[in-house]
Design a protein around this motif. Sequence first.
Motif, PDB file in Angstrom:
ATOM      1  N   GLY A 123       3.371   6.904  -4.080  1.00  0.00           N
ATOM      2  CA  GLY A 123       4.309   6.383  -5.020  1.00  0.00           C
ATOM      3  C   GLY A 123       4.798   4.891  -4.726  1.00  0.00           C
ATOM      4  O   GLY A 123       5.078   4.062  -5.302  1.00  0.00           O
ATOM      5  N   TRP A 124       4.719   4.812  -3.139  1.00  0.00           N
ATOM      6  CA  TRP A 124       5.377   3.317  -2.943  1.00  0.00           C
ATOM      7  C   TRP A 124       4.282   2.360  -3.228  1.00  0.00           C
ATOM      8  O   TRP A 124       4.503   1.161  -3.604  1.00  0.00           O
ATOM      9  CB  TRP A 124       5.600   3.251  -1.224  1.00  0.00           C
ATOM     10  N   GLY A 125       3.005   2.904  -3.074  1.00  0.00           N
ATOM     11  CA  GLY A 125       1.968   1.811  -3.595  1.00  0.00           C
ATOM     12  C   GLY A 125       2.121   1.599  -5.123  1.00  0.00           C
ATOM     13  O   GLY A 125       1.943   0.225  -5.448  1.00  0.00           O
ATOM     14  N   TYR A 132       4.649   1.575  -6.711  1.00  0.00           N
ATOM     15  CA  TYR A 132       6.110   0.727  -6.950  1.00  0.00           C
ATOM     16  C   TYR A 132       5.766  -0.824  -6.492  1.00  0.00           C
ATOM     17  O   TYR A 132       5.992  -1.542  -7.294  1.00  0.00           O
ATOM     18  CB  TYR A 132       7.098   1.245  -6.222  1.00  0.00           C
ATOM     19  N   ALA A 133       5.013  -0.733  -5.474  1.00  0.00           N
ATOM     20  CA  ALA A 133       4.543  -2.244  -4.987  1.00  0.00           C
ATOM     21  C   ALA A 133       3.761  -2.857  -5.971  1.00  0.00           C
ATOM     22  O   ALA A 133       3.999  -4.289  -6.193  1.00  0.00           O
ATOM     23  CB  ALA A 133       4.021  -2.182  -3.538  1.00  0.00           C
ATOM     24  N   TYR A 134       2.688  -2.154  -6.598  1.00  0.00           N
ATOM     25  CA  TYR A 134       1.878  -2.712  -7.537  1.00  0.00           C
ATOM     26  C   TYR A 134       2.543  -3.145  -8.796  1.00  0.00           C
ATOM     27  O   TYR A 134       2.346  -4.146  -9.347  1.00  0.00           O
ATOM     28  CB  TYR A 134       0.563  -1.760  -7.719  1.00  0.00           C
ATOM     29  N   THR A 162       3.161  13.277   2.101  1.00  0.00           N
ATOM     30  CA  THR A 162       3.351  12.033   2.893  1.00  0.00           C
ATOM     31  C   THR A 162       2.260  11.077   1.926  1.00  0.00           C
ATOM     32  O   THR A 162       2.482   9.884   1.571  1.00  0.00           O
ATOM     33  CB  THR A 162       2.607  12.220   3.993  1.00  0.00           C
ATOM     34  N   ALA A 180       4.295  10.338  -1.211  1.00  0.00           N
ATOM     35  CA  ALA A 180       5.118   9.002  -1.117  1.00  0.00           C
ATOM     36  C   ALA A 180       4.434   7.928  -0.761  1.00  0.00           C
ATOM     37  O   ALA A 180       4.808   6.584  -1.453  1.00  0.00           O
ATOM     38  CB  ALA A 180       6.047   9.257   0.242  1.00  0.00           C
ATOM     39  N   VAL A 181       3.498   7.842  -0.145  1.00  0.00           N
ATOM     40  CA  VAL A 181       2.555   6.573   0.075  1.00  0.00           C
ATOM     41  C   VAL A 181       1.917   6.182  -1.185  1.00  0.00           C
ATOM     42  O   VAL A 181       2.226   4.923  -1.668  1.00  0.00           O
ATOM     43  CB  VAL A 181       1.475   6.673   1.177  1.00  0.00           C
TER      44      VAL A 181
END
Length: 209
Positions: free
Chosen positions: A27-29, A31-33, A21, A24-25
């Motif tokens: 990674g998404w962070g 990607y968003a950055y 988790t 994943a968080v």
Amino acid sequence: MTRNPERRAATTRNLMITGLTVAAVAGWGAYAYSALSSMQLEQRLNGQAAALQDYQAQFLQQRRKAEEGAREIARLQEQLVAVRGDNERLALSAKETEATLATAEAQLASLQKLHGPPALGNAPALRGITPVPAKQDILVAQETLTRLGFGDLEADGVMGPSTRQAIEAFQRVAGLTVTGELHGLTLQSLMRSAKVVAAQNARAEPLPE
């Protein structure tokens, strides 16, 4: 003893789920950055491109103005050269006109001196001219007036209107009193003018080779 391995397995699964988790968080962070940074970079690049286009447009506009100014300067220089040429021609023409006027004034002064009232010592020269002109005097005057360019008169010895008009024109040029009558002074001036013209024509004739 049996529950401990199960509890350990559950704990392990929970740790793995938690780790996944977090990963994943994270990674998404990331990607968003990364996406946010790319958008900012793109916006910055777009702003720089727009500024560059504005600068290029301003540069081209200034270049066109400079070219137009250069053409205007060249046109003004051509006009200046033309005006200078006109001024030089006018100055030359003015000098020629002044020279012509000076020559005409000298000729006029000579004619006035030539046809001026005679001195008392020359009075005997008028004794042969009668107060009323004879036919022969009129005839000679008509021939002389024609030679001097005061009309194409018929030499008939008659004081007609054409002869009187020619005498008046001569009297104006000679500075005499304009009467249209062939009095003694007018006839004497005619004779002198005829002699002067004959002498000038003789000097103007080319010498024989």
